[in-house]
Design an enzyme around this catalytic site. Structure first.
Site, PDB file in Angstrom:
ATOM      1  N   PRO A 188       0.827  -1.204   0.000  1.00  0.00           N
ATOM      2  CA  PRO A 188       0.000   0.000   0.000  1.00  0.00           C
ATOM      3  C   PRO A 188       0.866   1.260   0.000  1.00  0.00           C
ATOM      4  O   PRO A 188       1.904   1.308   0.680  1.00  0.00           O
ATOM      5  CB  PRO A 188      -0.834  -0.112   1.276  1.00  0.00           C
ATOM      6  CG  PRO A 188      -0.307  -1.262   2.032  1.00  0.00           C
ATOM      7  CD  PRO A 188       0.596  -2.062   1.153  1.00  0.00           C
ATOM      8  N   GLY A 217       7.280   1.322   2.967  1.00  0.00           N
ATOM      9  CA  GLY A 217       8.392   1.477   2.018  1.00  0.00           C
ATOM     10  C   GLY A 217       8.019   1.218   0.573  1.00  0.00           C
ATOM     11  O   GLY A 217       8.857   0.756  -0.216  1.00  0.00           O
ATOM     12  N   ASP A 233      15.267   2.791   4.369  1.00  0.00           N
ATOM     13  CA  ASP A 233      14.312   2.109   3.479  1.00  0.00           C
ATOM     14  C   ASP A 233      15.033   1.487   2.286  1.00  0.00           C
ATOM     15  O   ASP A 233      14.848   0.303   1.976  1.00  0.00           O
ATOM     16  CB  ASP A 233      13.259   3.095   2.948  1.00  0.00           C
ATOM     17  CG  ASP A 233      12.161   3.376   3.956  1.00  0.00           C
ATOM     18  OD1 ASP A 233      12.390   3.152   5.154  1.00  0.00           O
ATOM     19  OD2 ASP A 233      11.070   3.823   3.538  1.00  0.00           O
ATOM     20  N   GLY A 265       3.778   3.611   5.327  1.00  0.00           N
ATOM     21  CA  GLY A 265       4.894   3.268   6.216  1.00  0.00           C
ATOM     22  C   GLY A 265       5.564   1.951   5.896  1.00  0.00           C
ATOM     23  O   GLY A 265       6.399   1.477   6.660  1.00  0.00           O
TER      24      GLY A 265
HETATM   25  O1  PMV Z   1       7.058   5.934   6.255  1.00  0.00           O
HETATM   26  P1  PMV Z   1       8.212   5.258   5.639  1.00  0.00           P
HETATM   27  O2  PMV Z   1       8.000   3.838   5.328  1.00  0.00           O
HETATM   28  O3  PMV Z   1       8.739   5.974   4.442  1.00  0.00           O
HETATM   29  O4  PMV Z   1       9.378   5.275   6.761  1.00  0.00           O
HETATM   30  C1  PMV Z   1       9.950   6.495   7.129  1.00  0.00           C
HETATM   31  C2  PMV Z   1      10.975   6.295   8.198  1.00  0.00           C
HETATM   32  C3  PMV Z   1      11.478   7.623   8.769  1.00  0.00           C
HETATM   33  O5  PMV Z   1      12.435   7.281   9.785  1.00  0.00           O
HETATM   34  C4  PMV Z   1      10.353   8.406   9.405  1.00  0.00           C
HETATM   35  C5  PMV Z   1      12.153   8.482   7.718  1.00  0.00           C
HETATM   36  C6  PMV Z   1      13.489   7.951   7.224  1.00  0.00           C
HETATM   37  O6  PMV Z   1      13.928   8.403   6.160  1.00  0.00           O
HETATM   38  O7  PMV Z   1      14.123   7.124   7.905  1.00  0.00           O
END
Ligand code: PMV
Length: 339
Positions: free
Chosen positions: A112, A118, A165, A116
């Site tokens: 999705p 990736g 990520d 969160g």
């Molecule tokens: O929301 P996502 O899956 O893109 O994860 C972001 C993770 C953060 O620590 C908030 C940002 C990062 O670049 O590490």
């Protein structure tokens, strides 16, 4: 990351096709603080994948097809920030190719978007890998290159990504990660006892760029408070790695709860995330926290083997849009400290 190449000789013209996939990811510990140089732990989510298929085309130009993103365009008509076009141009620049052959590039994803997990990094990594292999640029299909090129694209979409990520989706291994100069610290780690995790979706999308930007504004307004919060998250990630290595599952759960509390203080949780976290704990989870940027997206719950069904049921009852099971499984012997 998986890939395959097929050459069809059934038609008078040989059409070759290359497919590569990349997984989603979960952050177990340390999101947000990782942007500020504190350690974090993340793992691939192998069952949700992005797929890129690159095919020779008999019509001129490069056609980009991504139904999930609503894209069906020619590369030379795409905006500079078009997510798939940016990847193709990035690879062309890295390979110093003045011209690319006529191609169709099709992207699909089970991950999705803006939740969160990736999804952006996985789509980028899959396209880079498939295209590099298809063009015979095998060095650019290596994990290191895929990770580095994906990071460059993440910068376009996210502003100040930590690099965690792209690392997890390119290497497809759990990692202990520290953003640092001149080179990030990327360490695999041993898993003493299996960790069974549920991943539950609030169903609410959230922009990583917006949430990371808002945390930055809060940090600028009150650096002492936010440095203390980041330091707390870093300490938790460090202790969690040790607990995972020695198989202390209960301690991993306690540290997840502690990490969630600090993320609440950073104002990146939400009513929905807190609701799922509370429901998981009440149903017997050993620990639960949001995962990723927050303010929507997914949470994770650590469950005892016999408690998986009850916690999954409780999460669904509490409004989770979907609940997935994943696991970190014991590795032996302890791997070397480079991927
Ligand atoms: O929301 P996502 O899956 O893109 O994860 C972001 C993770 C953060 O620590 C908030 C940002 C990062 O670049 O590490």
């Amino acid at each position: 990351m998986a890939f395959e190449s097929i050459s069809s000789l059934q038609s008078p013209v040989s059409i070759s096709m290359t497919c590569a996939t990349a997984p989603g990811k979960i952050i177990l510990f340390g999101e947000h603080a990782v942007v500020y140089g504190r350690p974090a732990i993340a793992a691939p989510l192998a069952q949700l994948r992005a797929t890129a298929v690159v095919e020779d085309s008999l019509t001129p130009g490069i056609r980009l097809l991504a139904a999930d993103l609503g894209t069906d365009i020619q590369l030379d008509e795409a905006a500079p920030d078009d997510p798939v076009a940016a990847v193709v141009r990035q690879l062309q620049t890295a390979a110093q190719l003045p011209q690319l052959p006529d191609l169709t590039i099709t992207v699909t994803s089970q991950i999705p978007i803006a939740s969160g997990l990736g999804s952006g990094a996985a789509i980028t990594a899959a396209v880079i890998r498939a295209l590099a292999i298809h063009l015979g640029l095998t060095h650019l299909a290596s994990d290191d290159w895929v990770s580095n090129l994906t990071y460059e694209i993440e910068k376009i979409h996210h502003g100040t990504p930590s690099g965690i990520d792209n690392t997890v989706v390119a290497y497809e291994k759990p990692v202990y990660f520290v953003r640092q100069q001149p080179q990030n610290l990327i360490e695999p780690f041993a898993v003493g006892k299996p960790l069974c995790l549920l991943v539950a979706d609030t169903g609410q999308s959230s922009s990583t760029k917006a949430v990371v930007g808002d945390v930055r504004r809060q940090w600028q307004a009150d650096p002492a408070r936010f440095e203390a919060l980041f330091a707390g998250c870093g300490r938790i990630a460090h202790q969690a790695r040790q607990a995972i290595e020695r198989g202390d599952v209960a301690q991993v759960g306690r540290l997840m709860n502690e990490n969630h509390r600090l993320l609440q203080e950073m104002t990146v949780s939400s009513v929905e995330l807190d609701g799922l976290v509370a429901a998981a704990r009440a149903a017997g989870a050993l620990g639960a926290k949001l995962s990723g940027a927050g303010r929507g997206g997914n949470m994770i719950a650590l469950v005892p083997a016999e408690g998986e069904t009850a916690v999954a049921h409780a999460l669904t009852q509490a409004g989770a849009r979907s609940v997935l099971t994943t696991a970190l499984t014991p590795t032996s012997p302890i791997p070397d400290n480079r991927l």
